[in-house]
Design an enzyme around this catalytic site. Sequence first.
Site, PDB file in Angstrom:
ATOM      1  N   CYS A   1      53.957  34.055  45.922  1.00 24.14           N
ATOM      2  CA  CYS A   1      53.088  32.928  46.282  1.00 24.14           C
ATOM      3  C   CYS A   1      53.807  31.579  46.198  1.00 24.14           C
ATOM      4  O   CYS A   1      53.297  30.581  46.707  1.00 24.14           O
ATOM      5  CB  CYS A   1      51.849  32.919  45.402  1.00 24.14           C
TER       6      CYS A   1
ATOM      7  N   HIS B   1      48.947  26.148  45.069  1.00 24.55           N
ATOM      8  CA  HIS B   1      48.670  27.498  45.554  1.00 24.55           C
ATOM      9  C   HIS B   1      47.226  27.894  45.228  1.00 24.55           C
ATOM     10  O   HIS B   1      46.767  27.711  44.092  1.00 24.55           O
ATOM     11  CB  HIS B   1      49.655  28.477  44.912  1.00 24.55           C
TER      12      HIS B   1
ATOM     13  N   ASN C   1      43.025  34.039  48.293  1.00 26.08           N
ATOM     14  CA  ASN C   1      44.445  33.835  47.998  1.00 26.08           C
ATOM     15  C   ASN C   1      45.283  34.435  49.119  1.00 26.08           C
ATOM     16  O   ASN C   1      45.311  35.656  49.294  1.00 26.08           O
ATOM     17  CB  ASN C   1      44.755  34.512  46.656  1.00 26.08           C
TER      18      ASN C   1
HETATM   19  O1  UT7 Z   1      48.611  34.350  43.266  1.00 23.10           O
HETATM   20  C1  UT7 Z   1      48.938  35.059  42.116  1.00 23.10           C
HETATM   21  C2  UT7 Z   1      47.977  36.181  41.900  1.00 23.10           C
HETATM   22  N1  UT7 Z   1      46.737  35.670  41.377  1.00 23.10           N
HETATM   23  C3  UT7 Z   1      46.305  36.007  40.168  1.00 23.10           C
HETATM   24  O2  UT7 Z   1      46.926  36.761  39.475  1.00 23.10           O
HETATM   25  C4  UT7 Z   1      45.010  35.462  39.684  1.00 23.10           C
HETATM   26  C5  UT7 Z   1      45.040  35.161  38.220  1.00 23.10           C
HETATM   27  N2  UT7 Z   1      43.947  35.746  37.460  1.00 23.10           N
HETATM   28  C6  UT7 Z   1      42.646  35.577  37.760  1.00 23.10           C
HETATM   29  O3  UT7 Z   1      42.311  34.932  38.728  1.00 23.10           O
HETATM   30  C7  UT7 Z   1      41.606  36.149  36.832  1.00 23.10           C
HETATM   31  O4  UT7 Z   1      42.241  36.638  35.680  1.00 23.10           O
HETATM   32  C8  UT7 Z   1      40.761  37.267  37.511  1.00 23.10           C
HETATM   33  C9  UT7 Z   1      39.828  36.681  38.549  1.00 23.10           C
HETATM   34  C10 UT7 Z   1      41.656  38.325  38.142  1.00 23.10           C
HETATM   35  C11 UT7 Z   1      39.878  37.959  36.456  1.00 23.10           C
HETATM   36  O5  UT7 Z   1      38.984  37.015  35.866  1.00 23.10           O
HETATM   37  P1  UT7 Z   1      38.741  37.012  34.304  1.00 23.10           P
HETATM   38  O6  UT7 Z   1      37.765  35.980  34.014  1.00 23.10           O
HETATM   39  O7  UT7 Z   1      40.100  36.890  33.660  1.00 23.10           O
HETATM   40  O8  UT7 Z   1      38.064  38.420  34.064  1.00 23.10           O
HETATM   41  P2  UT7 Z   1      38.574  39.572  33.088  1.00 23.10           P
HETATM   42  O9  UT7 Z   1      39.786  40.223  33.672  1.00 23.10           O
HETATM   43  O10 UT7 Z   1      38.651  39.026  31.700  1.00 23.10           O
HETATM   44  O11 UT7 Z   1      37.388  40.579  33.148  1.00 23.10           O
HETATM   45  C12 UT7 Z   1      36.146  40.306  32.496  1.00 23.10           C
HETATM   46  C13 UT7 Z   1      35.185  41.429  32.824  1.00 23.10           C
HETATM   47  C14 UT7 Z   1      35.764  42.809  32.595  1.00 23.10           C
HETATM   48  O12 UT7 Z   1      34.731  43.624  32.114  1.00 23.10           O
HETATM   49  P3  UT7 Z   1      34.647  44.021  30.556  1.00 23.10           P
HETATM   50  O13 UT7 Z   1      35.921  44.767  30.286  1.00 23.10           O
HETATM   51  O14 UT7 Z   1      34.559  42.706  29.828  1.00 23.10           O
HETATM   52  O15 UT7 Z   1      33.416  44.847  30.467  1.00 23.10           O
HETATM   53  C15 UT7 Z   1      36.145  43.288  33.966  1.00 23.10           C
HETATM   54  O16 UT7 Z   1      36.096  44.693  34.114  1.00 23.10           O
HETATM   55  O17 UT7 Z   1      34.860  41.364  34.222  1.00 23.10           O
HETATM   56  C16 UT7 Z   1      35.073  42.648  34.795  1.00 23.10           C
HETATM   57  N3  UT7 Z   1      35.468  42.436  36.184  1.00 23.10           N
HETATM   58  C17 UT7 Z   1      34.570  42.366  37.150  1.00 23.10           C
HETATM   59  N4  UT7 Z   1      33.226  42.443  37.170  1.00 23.10           N
HETATM   60  C18 UT7 Z   1      32.595  42.319  38.344  1.00 23.10           C
HETATM   61  C19 UT7 Z   1      36.718  42.285  36.682  1.00 23.10           C
HETATM   62  N5  UT7 Z   1      36.642  42.130  38.012  1.00 23.10           N
HETATM   63  C20 UT7 Z   1      35.321  42.172  38.326  1.00 23.10           C
HETATM   64  C21 UT7 Z   1      34.617  42.059  39.535  1.00 23.10           C
HETATM   65  N6  UT7 Z   1      33.277  42.131  39.497  1.00 23.10           N
HETATM   66  N7  UT7 Z   1      35.241  41.855  40.713  1.00 23.10           N
END
Ligand code: UT7
Length: 339
Positions: A113, A263, A293
């Site tokens: 990216c 980005h 993204n």
């Molecule tokens: O360009 C470079 C690439 N971009 C990135 O790497 C993006 C950087 N990271 C992020 O944007 C965020 O970390 C994410 C959007 C990927 C995830 O958001 P988060 O607030 O960090 O969520 P999390 O990973 O802490 O997940 C929280 C909960 C989990 O459930 P439990 O384990 O707490 O029960 C996940 O399983 O949300 C759940 N979860 C979802 N629930 C509904 C994860 N994805 C989803 C989803 N819908 N799409």
Amino acid sequence: MGIKILGTGSYLPERVVTNDDIAKALDTSDEWIYSHTGIHSRHVAGEGESTSTMAAEAARRAMAAAKVAPSEIGLVVLATSTPDYNPFPSTACIVQGMLGCENAGAFDLQAACAGFVYALEQARGFVNFYPDRKALVIGAESLTRILDWTDRASCILFGDGTGAVVIGNDEPPGDASAHTTAPTILGADGNGSHFIMRTGGCREATGVSKGEIGAKPPPVAPHLTLQGHDVFAFAVRKLSKVVGDLCVKLGTRPDELDRVFAHQANGRIIEATARRMKLPLEKFWLNLETTANTSAASIPISLDQAVRSGELSDGMKIVMVGFGAGLTYAGTYCTWPNL
Ligand code: UT7
């Protein structure tokens, strides 16, 4: 001699996939995706479209805006993580052929990216050495083709699209100091290489074993894997540091910047960066609500949208800054339109 952005272009495929569409197949919702990312929908490459076809369209638009003919292009640098073929022939070569840039060299650049800023810096070096030539710099992706569509934590994040700029030397010379003082930061942290990966490379292959000689290669289905939390923390840290360091090199204050093209990975990353830098969010271009993204394409798409909506005027102080798999990060300053 100054190096100038002479024209910009972008292309987003017609097909749109909304969060609601994804929620029909996966345990997720528009509410969760939007509140955690700022994304409502993404464009998805259609039948007959690929990274090269979309890149060529953005490049045509950039060359038309720059009033530059294909024969004037001396270099095509194309940043992508989703090349038409993996990794050869390069997508840049395919695009060079499509555009008829018969006098241009062409190569792909892989810095995920952050790739567009890396590519811009390569092209700036080229134009500096060959002031009578122009360079085409493209960020192009069809990420939806390498996603694991069962992984709700990653597949919701990405979309397809392309952006391009034409750069050349500043004729007649404008701000003579534009080139010599414009700082760029290119950085990497390979210790985080496992945070975002595309599987299916040579490292995972077993090599030639007795059984493979004389056998067809196994089919590969490369896909993206992501440790979102780790990338999120890295992104907020690096975006604010790179913008801050660029300002120090320039002898300016962050609040004197007119626009930051960061980005577009997650709206919360951009909000956290703005907070950390004590800058109003309005200074940051935001379009991921409808584009998601698009990796290497996100910065040039944003730039082209800003240009075409009349949001940039000569003399504005802008910064382009990205981060991504590698891990990589990169930022560059521009007194619009002088790089
Ligand atoms: O360009 C470079 C690439 N971009 C990135 O790497 C993006 C950087 N990271 C992020 O944007 C965020 O970390 C994410 C959007 C990927 C995830 O958001 P988060 O607030 O960090 O969520 P999390 O990973 O802490 O997940 C929280 C909960 C989990 O459930 P439990 O384990 O707490 O029960 C996940 O399983 O949300 C759940 N979860 C979802 N629930 C509904 C994860 N994805 C989803 C989803 N819908 N799409």
